[in-house]
Design an enzyme around this catalytic site. Sequence first.
Site: not given
Length: 333
Positions: A128, A80
């Site tokens: 992110h 992920h």
Amino acid sequence: MFKYNMRRLAAITLGIATAGVFFSCSNDSIIERDSDNTGLSSMEKTSSRTASLVPIVMNNWMSGLQDNISISKISIPGTHDSGARVDAPVVSGTAKTQDLSIAEQLNAGVRFLDIRCRHIDNSFTIHHGAIYQNLNFDDVLNACYAFLESHPSETIIMSVKEEYDASNTTRSFEQTFDSYVQKKPSRWDLGTTIPNLGEVRGKIKLLRRFSAGTAKGINATSWADNTTFEINNPGASMKVQDYYKVTNNDDKWNGISNLLNEAKNDTSGKLFVNFTSGYKPGIFGIPSIPTVSNSINPKLKTFFQTNTKGSYGVMPIDFVNAELSELIVKTNF
């Protein structure tokens, strides 16, 4: 006495060499996993059990699978936020999700990458959220291309999603993505259905989480937020568990284990994507990623130490390591 010891040493050496030849020959008779392994003779079944004792090489483990197995019937370790190795300044645990680089992940057996791209200056940087990961999309692709060049038996499923705010762009996200693919189109599979492994060896299979004007990859644009859901495309149905805002780790684990068992028992051919990742909101809502992974990863390890055979789908993991990846891969053999 000296001569006796020398003769004994020679006999031991010969025995080791003979055993080495035996095990070398037995490697050649490994039964590859097929989508239908019924009808094996008792001798073949015995050989298959023996083959399971042979160590699996993690950088080319897909070489042991038949071409005609659907990628939906393979247990696939993934990551992920695969490129997120840089934490937010001051507050740790809020952005970093991996210790291993992209190349290290692939060599450890990971075959699903979750790539989050910020569209800036008509190119992609890896983010992110707001945090730039000191990595660009070219860096990710170069690592993937080099890996596939060296390991043509493998495939990489790549989820591509737009992340954070676009800046100083004169074209769409799709157009910029296309410009990357056009540099090396032979390394991509942009088909809209779930392929068999033989169709995508040596290639990146796109799972598309960005809008597009043309059919491109497996369409996952109707991604639901913070839940378990299904996407029903013609030829590419999916079921996804992506409960990422984790208030209770036991609830998260229940969601993961339920989908693992459903994937194992599925006969419909849908692709299961089971995110084991998440974050727990702390004081002032500040997220803590390790609070979830430190609880979930040991449970995953225990699960696959017990459940050693079956098709469990794709598992994107935070802070994946080689040991956990190998336990997942071994369920395929």
